[in-house]
Design an enzyme around this catalytic site. Structure first.
Site, mmCIF file in Angstrom:
data_model
loop_
_atom_site.group_PDB
_atom_site.id
_atom_site.type_symbol
_atom_site.label_atom_id
_atom_site.label_comp_id
_atom_site.label_asym_id
_atom_site.label_seq_id
_atom_site.Cartn_x
_atom_site.Cartn_y
_atom_site.Cartn_z
ATOM 1 N N HIS A 53 1.582 1.281 2.535
ATOM 2 C CA HIS A 53 0.302 1.988 2.451
ATOM 3 C C HIS A 53 -0.403 2.002 3.800
ATOM 4 O O HIS A 53 -0.928 3.035 4.234
ATOM 5 C CB HIS A 53 -0.587 1.319 1.392
ATOM 6 C CG HIS A 53 -1.880 2.014 1.169
ATOM 7 N ND1 HIS A 53 -3.076 1.347 1.022
ATOM 8 C CD2 HIS A 53 -2.196 3.337 1.089
ATOM 9 C CE1 HIS A 53 -4.060 2.221 0.852
ATOM 10 N NE2 HIS A 53 -3.546 3.429 0.889
ATOM 11 N N HIS A 101 7.623 -8.569 -2.214
ATOM 12 C CA HIS A 101 7.903 -7.161 -2.546
ATOM 13 C C HIS A 101 6.603 -6.367 -2.685
ATOM 14 O O HIS A 101 6.494 -5.250 -2.157
ATOM 15 C CB HIS A 101 8.705 -7.080 -3.838
ATOM 16 C CG HIS A 101 8.898 -5.682 -4.350
ATOM 17 N ND1 HIS A 101 9.946 -4.885 -3.958
ATOM 18 C CD2 HIS A 101 8.156 -4.935 -5.210
ATOM 19 C CE1 HIS A 101 9.855 -3.710 -4.552
ATOM 20 N NE2 HIS A 101 8.779 -3.709 -5.333
ATOM 21 N N GLU A 102 5.634 -6.930 -3.382
ATOM 22 C CA GLU A 102 4.358 -6.228 -3.556
ATOM 23 C C GLU A 102 3.614 -6.098 -2.231
ATOM 24 O O GLU A 102 2.938 -5.091 -1.996
ATOM 25 C CB GLU A 102 3.496 -6.951 -4.594
ATOM 26 C CG GLU A 102 4.114 -7.008 -5.984
ATOM 27 C CD GLU A 102 4.547 -5.640 -6.496
ATOM 28 O OE1 GLU A 102 3.910 -4.630 -6.139
ATOM 29 O OE2 GLU A 102 5.534 -5.583 -7.258
ATOM 30 N N HIS A 126 4.648 -3.045 -0.432
ATOM 31 C CA HIS A 126 3.922 -1.821 -0.787
ATOM 32 C C HIS A 126 2.616 -1.714 -0.007
ATOM 33 O O HIS A 126 2.213 -0.610 0.393
ATOM 34 C CB HIS A 126 3.628 -1.798 -2.288
ATOM 35 C CG HIS A 126 4.825 -1.531 -3.142
ATOM 36 N ND1 HIS A 126 5.671 -0.467 -2.930
ATOM 37 C CD2 HIS A 126 5.334 -2.208 -4.214
ATOM 38 C CE1 HIS A 126 6.640 -0.478 -3.828
ATOM 39 N NE2 HIS A 126 6.461 -1.524 -4.621
#
Length: 227
Positions: free
Chosen positions: A108, A100-101, A104
């Site tokens: 980005h 999940h991270e 991100h």
């Protein structure tokens, strides 16, 4: 001293209940699947590194950070920070949160608009969130103009919470897609990963609901002062 009951407080009750439920749900779900080992046996750090490299993000480093569920991606330093249980863990919860991270980080890199927009709000929200209640309190004892300014400032914080929802949902969707596409989880484990990430998403839904209902309450209070 007698204090008159504020009926607008009732508006916040659903948000309070949802926030309480979300907190319990994410903790119990994470702890449950922290004990379920993934069949591939990769750690959260290994899964994160693999997905990052597969997406050409070799420049994103991975670090261990303290705390529980403190995992996050720092776009300024391009660092993925994973909690101890996630970094070293080989459980379904560990690899799901790690992926999940990474989602991100991919957002980005791809300039995903909701993320770009949310990040642009950070400086504004940092100021407005602290200043809004000062103006709101001044509005209660002084001019209604201060109350209007406070509500306007608080609206920026509400917008931030709302725009966070598609950012988090999309990161979870990317996480599942990457885990499946790279054969990091099995078909049965995909369902378990979704449970972990859906539980985590509840906390963001609760935060957005709380902010929206608090804004509604402030508007009702403001309008009642006009009557």
């Amino acid at each position: 001293m007698y204090y008159r009951f504020d009926p607008t407080f009732i508006i916040l009750i659903p948000a309070i209940i949802l926030a309480f439920y979300a907190q319990i749900k994410v903790q119990t779900t994470f702890n449950e699947y922290l004990r379920v080992e993934s069949l591939r046996g990769y750690t959260g750090a290994e899964v994160a590194r693999y997905i990052l490299d597969r997406n050409g993000l070799n420049n994103v480093s991975i670090e261990v950070t303290g705390g529980m569920l403190s995992d996050h991606y720092d776009p300024r330093s391009r660092v993925l920070r994973l909690s101890n249980d996630v970094y070293y863990g080989t459980s379904i919860a560990s690899i799901s949160v790690a992926a999940h991270e990474v989602g991100h980080a991919i957002q980005h890199a791809n300039a995903y608009f909701p993320l770009v927009f949310r990040n642009s709000l950070v400086p504004i929200v940092n100021i407005s969130s602290s200043m809004s209640w000062i103006f709101i309190m001044m509005g209660f004892v002084a001019s209604r103009l201060f109350l209007d300014i406070g509500i306007l400032l608080f609206s920026a914080a509400v917008l931030f919470q709302v725009i966070t929802l598609p950012v988090e949902f999309n990161a979870s969707s990317r996480a599942i897609d990457e885990l499946v596409a790279n054969n990091l989880i099995t078909f049965d484990e995909e369902k378990l990963s979704k449970r972990v990430l859906n539980a985590a998403a509840l906390t963001y839904i609760a935060a957005a609901a709380s902010a929206i209902l608090q804004l509604l309450r402030l508007v009702l209070i403001r309008n009642s002062r006009d009557d």
